[in-house]
Design an enzyme around this catalytic site. Structure first.
Site, mmCIF file in Angstrom:
data_model
loop_
_atom_site.group_PDB
_atom_site.id
_atom_site.type_symbol
_atom_site.label_atom_id
_atom_site.label_comp_id
_atom_site.label_asym_id
_atom_site.label_seq_id
_atom_site.Cartn_x
_atom_site.Cartn_y
_atom_site.Cartn_z
ATOM 1 N N ASN A 385 0.826 -1.198 0.000
ATOM 2 C CA ASN A 385 0.000 0.000 0.000
ATOM 3 C C ASN A 385 0.874 1.267 0.000
ATOM 4 O O ASN A 385 1.024 1.909 -1.035
ATOM 5 C CB ASN A 385 -0.942 -0.037 1.215
ATOM 6 C CG ASN A 385 -2.033 1.004 1.148
ATOM 7 O OD1 ASN A 385 -1.880 2.013 0.478
ATOM 8 N ND2 ASN A 385 -3.129 0.782 1.837
ATOM 9 N N ASP A 386 1.510 1.580 1.124
ATOM 10 C CA ASP A 386 2.308 2.817 1.192
ATOM 11 C C ASP A 386 3.401 2.874 0.129
ATOM 12 O O ASP A 386 3.677 3.943 -0.412
ATOM 13 C CB ASP A 386 2.984 2.945 2.565
ATOM 14 C CG ASP A 386 1.978 3.095 3.686
ATOM 15 O OD1 ASP A 386 0.812 3.436 3.389
ATOM 16 O OD2 ASP A 386 2.350 2.856 4.849
ATOM 17 N N VAL A 387 4.024 1.725 -0.153
ATOM 18 C CA VAL A 387 5.184 1.749 -1.060
ATOM 19 C C VAL A 387 4.777 1.941 -2.525
ATOM 20 O O VAL A 387 5.650 2.086 -3.386
ATOM 21 C CB VAL A 387 6.058 0.473 -0.911
ATOM 22 C CG1 VAL A 387 6.618 0.363 0.487
ATOM 23 C CG2 VAL A 387 5.319 -0.780 -1.314
ATOM 24 N N ALA A 426 1.264 3.760 7.229
ATOM 25 C CA ALA A 426 1.269 5.202 7.478
ATOM 26 C C ALA A 426 -0.133 5.718 7.806
ATOM 27 O O ALA A 426 -0.294 6.868 8.223
ATOM 28 C CB ALA A 426 1.837 5.939 6.279
#
Ligand code: NAP
Length: 459
Positions: A385-387, A426
């Site tokens: 997700n965040d990456v 995050a």
């Protein structure tokens, strides 16, 4: 003769630790590096057990048996995804041991200590104490025993700085007046308190960085113990641990495009008003069907798998490999994109994919794979997700602005495998999921991939 044997085993242990660290710098040699370091630790323990100052072995053997049993149970039963909190516990124990040795040394020889030994013992107790409580709080946050979001209050940084200054003040006074016992115990108490205060404002998302920083403190505490006890292997191993932990923290910060000060004092993870306002205003997500994805995959020229934390929780690495093998048989070129902070610890994805026998030559680092996405037919995001959040690149107000990402949104088609609308570590929304190019395939990653394997075989 015994002294020579002890010094030889310590020298061998130190060389093995250095070779072990070198091995750990590449996935292909990491396993061997780990074994070398284990052998080094065995040599260090054997050398220490030969020490002539040991009067009886009963307590040592009891400690070895209990410690080894607990260690083995943790290694067998703690899942890979819980590795950060397991490491936090290990740091807490190691640092507490260092602090206890320092306290015992001061209690026994406090009045006769020279400035050098007092500096070593003071540093050992100060770093050991703050690492103990800091690591315990980090463990509690990562395990969800206490709230993972940053705990902040007005004037927090000023209070923490004052607390640190008071602790260091006691330490410096003790170097000049080693007999001032009350200062020693006040310093110890303040250091225990400082560990909690230091970790309190740090969110769970930054905990891995903090963990490696605490690892570094624990290493330096061990090195100081080495000076206090005149033990060479502790000095060498502690220094190696201290500096490798520090370098790792810096590398992780760099991979997230954050400064160390921002990690330690930025209270990252408490969503900003702007970020909160953005949430829920991104449009709708487009759901795709299994058959549709299977057809896209079977007729693609190039497919890139992008694994993240979700692949680790689903333990989907083996089935990813199976799907890749089927696609390769159909003539599709398959690559794996590895983000340096995907998952929950450095090298997390490399370890999982190596376990599933994915060849290293198929793993591509961020800089290598990003230029390839524009010529990729399908990018399959497996629980990442965040990456892959394009806001890091496109939205300067995003809390993760500037973090290097895998630019999957440049691929012709993106398929995201996740269970629902859960956010990443995050805690922020991901515009990738709302882009026209993206299709969402909901469900546990392992279940979805298992069904995809069957569907692709029938295309
Ligand atoms: P992530 O942002 O934490 O996202 C993981 C996603 O996986 C979630 O959105 C979740 O969505 C999905 N998921 C969870 N379980 C799943 C399952 N069983 N099947 C399918 N999907 C599942 O992961 P990431 O993209 O790997 O990013 C890593 C984060 O950790 C970054 O923010 C990074 O900065 C941080 N971090 C990592 C390190 C490190 O050393 N690796 C260090 C410091 C910080 P659903 O709940 O909807 O399924």
């Amino acid at each position: 003769m015994t002294t020579y044997l002890i010094e030889f085993s310590y020298l061998a242990a130190s060389i093995l630790f250095i070779l072990g660290l070198k091995g750990l710098s590449h996935p292909e040699t990491a396993r061997r590096g780990m074994h070398l370091a284990e052998l080094g630790m065995l040599m260090a323990v054997i050398g220490t057990l030969m020490h002539h100052e040991i009067v009886s072995y009963e307590w040592i053997i009891a400690g070895l048996l209990i410690g080894s049993t607990i260690g083995a149970m943790m290694a067998i039963w703690v899942p890979m995804t819980a590795m950060p909190q397991r490491t936090a516990l290990s740091h807490a124990f190691g640092a507490f041991a260092a602090a206890l040795v320092g306290i015992a040394e001061y209690y026994r020889h406090g009045s006769e200590l020279g400035q050098f030994k007092m500096s070593a013992i003071g540093l050992e107790v100060m770093l050991g104490a703050l690492t103990t409580t800091g690591s315990l709080l980090a463990f509690a946050k990562l395990q969800g025993l206490v709230r993972g979001t940053p705990m902040t209050y007005r004037g927090q940084n000023v209070f923490n700085m004052t607390l640190l200054a008071a602790t260091v003040g006691c330490f410096v006074y003790l170097i000049f007046v080693p007999t001032a016992a009350p200062f020693f115990y006040v310093m110890m108490g303040l250091a225990f308190l400082f560990g909690i205060m230091l970790v309190m404002p740090i969110g769970a998302a930054d905990m891995p960085v903090v963990m490696s920083l605490l690892n570094s403190y624990a290493g330096l505490a061990a090195a100081a113990t080495g000076f206090a006890l005149s033990n060479n292997v502790l000095i060498i191993a502690g220094t190696l641990d201290g500096f490798s932990g520090f370098i790792l923290s810096v590398l992780m910060c760099r991979a997230m495009n954050r400064s160390m000060t921002n990690v330690l004092f930025g209270a990252f993870g408490s969503a900003s008003p702007e970020a909160e306002a953005l949430d829920g205003q991104q449009g709708t997500m487009r759901e795709v069907g299994l058959e549709d994805v299977a057809v896209q995959l079977a007729y693609a020229n190039q497919v890139v798998f992008v694994p993240g934390y979700g692949m680790a929780t689903a333990q989907a690495q083996h089935i990813v490999r199976e799907l890749a093998a089927i696609l390769e048989k159909k003539g599709v070129s398959v690559k794996y994109a590895i983000h340096p902070v995907a998952g929950r610890m450095p090298g997390h994805m490399n370890v999982l994919l190596a376990e599933a026998n994915v060849p290293y030559s198929s793993l591509y680092e961020l800089e290598q794979i990003n230029p390839e996405f524009s010529s990729t037919d399908v990018a399959i995001v497996i629980g990442a997700n965040d990456v892959v959040n394009p806001d890091a690149r496109d939205n300067p107000k995003s809390p993760i602005a500037g973090m290097p990402i895998l630019e999957v949104d440049r691929a012709r088609s993106v398929v995201v495998l996740k269970r629902g609308k859960g956010k990443g570590f995050a805690g922020i929304e991901n515009p990738l999921f709302f882009k026209p190019v993206t299709g969402m395939l909901y469900g546990d990653a392992k279940d979805s991939l298992t069904k995809l394997v069957q569907a692709v075989q029938h295309v």
